[in-house]
Write a protein that holds these residues in place. Structure first.
Motif, PDB file in Angstrom:
ATOM      1  N   ARG A  25      11.545 -10.831  26.040  1.00  9.02           N
ATOM      2  CA  ARG A  25      12.579 -11.538  25.280  1.00  9.02           C
ATOM      3  C   ARG A  25      13.914 -11.521  26.019  1.00  9.02           C
ATOM      4  N   ILE A  26      14.303 -10.363  26.540  1.00 10.39           N
ATOM      5  CA  ILE A  26      15.573 -10.275  27.258  1.00 10.39           C
ATOM      6  C   ILE A  26      15.572 -11.170  28.480  1.00 10.39           C
ATOM      7  N   CYS A  27      14.500 -11.112  29.249  1.00  8.94           N
ATOM      8  CA  CYS A  27      14.447 -11.925  30.470  1.00  8.94           C
ATOM      9  C   CYS A  27      14.474 -13.415  30.149  1.00  8.94           C
ATOM     10  N   GLN A  28      13.854 -13.813  29.058  1.00  7.59           N
ATOM     11  CA  GLN A  28      13.902 -15.216  28.658  1.00  7.59           C
ATOM     12  C   GLN A  28      15.326 -15.625  28.295  1.00  7.59           C
ATOM     13  N   GLN A  29      16.038 -14.753  27.605  1.00  2.66           N
ATOM     14  CA  GLN A  29      17.430 -15.055  27.254  1.00  2.66           C
ATOM     15  C   GLN A  29      18.302 -15.156  28.500  1.00  2.66           C
ATOM     16  N   LEU A  30      18.086 -14.269  29.459  1.00  2.00           N
ATOM     17  CA  LEU A  30      18.855 -14.342  30.704  1.00  2.00           C
ATOM     18  C   LEU A  30      18.560 -15.627  31.461  1.00  2.00           C
ATOM     19  N   GLN A  31      17.291 -16.002  31.545  1.00  2.00           N
ATOM     20  CA  GLN A  31      16.936 -17.228  32.249  1.00  2.00           C
ATOM     21  C   GLN A  31      17.495 -18.446  31.524  1.00  2.00           C
ATOM     22  N   ASP A  32      17.449 -18.442  30.198  1.00  2.00           N
ATOM     23  CA  ASP A  32      18.024 -19.559  29.434  1.00  2.00           C
ATOM     24  C   ASP A  32      19.507 -19.715  29.750  1.00  2.00           C
ATOM     25  N   VAL A  34      21.041 -18.775  32.541  1.00  2.00           N
ATOM     26  CA  VAL A  34      21.151 -19.309  33.908  1.00  2.00           C
ATOM     27  C   VAL A  34      20.900 -20.807  33.904  1.00  2.00           C
ATOM     28  N   ASP A  35      19.886 -21.244  33.181  1.00  2.72           N
ATOM     29  CA  ASP A  35      19.556 -22.666  33.134  1.00  2.72           C
ATOM     30  C   ASP A  35      20.673 -23.486  32.500  1.00  2.72           C
ATOM     31  N   GLN A  65      19.039 -13.482  40.991  1.00 11.68           N
ATOM     32  CA  GLN A  65      20.218 -13.567  41.857  1.00 11.68           C
ATOM     33  C   GLN A  65      21.421 -14.157  41.131  1.00 11.68           C
ATOM     34  N   GLU A  66      21.184 -14.772  39.972  1.00 11.97           N
ATOM     35  CA  GLU A  66      22.276 -15.332  39.168  1.00 11.97           C
ATOM     36  C   GLU A  66      22.641 -14.434  37.989  1.00 11.97           C
ATOM     37  N   VAL A  67      22.072 -13.237  37.944  1.00 11.04           N
ATOM     38  CA  VAL A  67      22.314 -12.321  36.828  1.00 11.04           C
ATOM     39  C   VAL A  67      23.248 -11.193  37.274  1.00 11.04           C
ATOM     40  N   LEU A 124      34.706  -6.081  36.397  1.00 14.22           N
ATOM     41  CA  LEU A 124      33.942  -6.816  35.381  1.00 14.22           C
ATOM     42  C   LEU A 124      34.570  -8.160  35.028  1.00 14.22           C
ATOM     43  N   SER A 125      35.715  -8.470  35.604  1.00 13.60           N
ATOM     44  CA  SER A 125      36.459  -9.660  35.179  1.00 13.60           C
ATOM     45  C   SER A 125      35.724 -10.964  35.480  1.00 13.60           C
ATOM     46  N   HIS A 126      34.805 -10.931  36.459  1.00 17.28           N
ATOM     47  CA  HIS A 126      34.084 -12.158  36.809  1.00 17.28           C
ATOM     48  C   HIS A 126      32.796 -12.333  36.002  1.00 17.28           C
ATOM     49  N   PHE A 127      32.438 -11.348  35.179  1.00 18.62           N
ATOM     50  CA  PHE A 127      31.204 -11.452  34.411  1.00 18.62           C
ATOM     51  C   PHE A 127      31.315 -12.595  33.396  1.00 18.62           C
ATOM     52  N   PRO A 128      30.273 -13.425  33.293  1.00 20.96           N
ATOM     53  CA  PRO A 128      30.298 -14.490  32.289  1.00 20.96           C
ATOM     54  C   PRO A 128      30.441 -13.913  30.886  1.00 20.96           C
TER      55      PRO A 128
END
Length: 235
Positions: A25-32, A34-35, A65-67, A124-128
Motif C-alpha cells: 500500500r505504501i509503495c503504491q501511494q509513493l508511485q501514485d 511520482v506519477d 529515484q524520485e522518492v 528537509l526544505s526541498h521535500f515535497p
C-alpha cells in the motif's frame, strides 16, 4: 469530555501478513505521487518493529529515484552508532530496488540537537509537501516520534510551527531531534505501525482518553486533519 474517535484499524494475526499488505500500500501511494506530481516524500520511524516492513518495501519496484526519505525522529548519535535510526534505514530500506532513493539524515556535525535543528530543517526544505506518507511507531509510554510524556519539550512539540525540534526525554537515552506535531500532520497519509498485545493495550488506553500529555500518541489519533490508519498484528 468524550473519548476520541477511532481511526481506521487494520488487524492481523501475524506480522508477516501485515508487512506484506502495508508495504504494497505504501509503495503504491509513493508511485501514485511520482506519477501525479513527479516526486514523493516518505518519513519513517526507527526501532525493531519497522525493519521487516523496510525489507519488504525495498524489494518492490517503484521509481525510488524520485522518492525522498527521511526520519520521523533521530537520536543525536552518529550514523554508525548502534542506536542510530539512520543506520537501520540504510541497512534495511535503502537496499535492493530502493537503493536509489534520496535519503536525508537528521543528525548534523553539531554537538547538540539544539545547534543542529536549523541545518536539519534546511535539509528537509526541498521535500515535497504535504509529505506523502509518514510511518509512526508508538512506545509503551504512548510516545510517538520523540515526543515523550517525560519530555520538557512536549508542549513545544505539540504547538510549534517549526518542522523540527530538539527533545530530551528523561526516561530514554540520548538527546533527540523530532518532527513536530504540525510537521507530522502535514501529510497525505499517516500510518501507525505497532505489534503485540502490550501495544494494543496502550492504543486502547489512548483511544479511551483525551490527555495528550499523558499519552502523546493521542495528539495524532485525535486530529481530523490527516487520515491515519493503524496497522497492528498480534504476533
Amino acid at each position: 469530555m468524550t473519548a476520541i474517535a477511532l481511526p481506521v484499524m487494520k488487524t492481523f494475526a501475524r506480522s508477516d501478513e501485515l508487512v506484506a499488505q502495508l508495504a504494497k500500500r505504501i509503495c503504491q501511494q509513493l508511485q501514485d505521487s511520482v506519477d501525479q506530481r513527479g516526486s514523493a516524500s516518505l518519513f519513517v520511524s526507527g526501532g525493531s518493529t519497522p525493519l521487516p516492513l523496510f525489507q519488504a518495501m525495498s524489494k518492490i519496484g517503484i521509481d525510488w529515484q524520485e522518492v525522498c526519505i527521511s526520519l520521523v525522529d533521530e537520536r543525536w548519535v552518529g550514523p554508525e552508532h548502534a542506536d542510530s535510526n539512520e543506520r537501520l534505514v540504510r541497512e534495511h530500506l535503502l537496499q535492493n530496488r530502493a537503493a536509489g532513493a534520496k535519503f536525508v539524515g537528521l543528525v548534523t556535525m553539531h554537538a547538540t540537537p539544539e545547534e543542529g535543528v536549523a541545518m536539519a530543517t534546511d535539509r528537509l526544505s526541498h521535500f515535497p509537501r504535504p509529505y506523502d506518507v509518514v510511518i509512526l511507531g508508538m512506545g509503551g509510554d504512548g510516545h510517538t516520534a520523540s515526543l515523550f510524556p517525560c519530555c520538557e519539550q512536549l508542549e513545544e512539540g505539540f504547538n510549534t510551527e517549526a518542522t523540527l525540534l530538539a527533545t530530551h526525554p528523561t526516561k530514554a537515552p540520548h538527546g533527540r531531534i523530532s518532527l513536530s506535531l504540525k510537521a507530522i500532520l502535514n501529510a497525505r497519509q499517516i500510518y501507525l505501525h505497532i505489534g503485540g498485545v502490550g501495544k494494543k493495550e496502550v492504543l486502547d488506553a489512548a483511544l479511551a482518553g483525551t490527555d495528550a500529555k499523558e499519552l502523546p500518541i493521542r495528539a495524532v489519533l485525535a486530529q481530523s486533519q490527516t487520515p491515519i490508519d493503524v496497522y497492528w498484528s498480534e504476533a
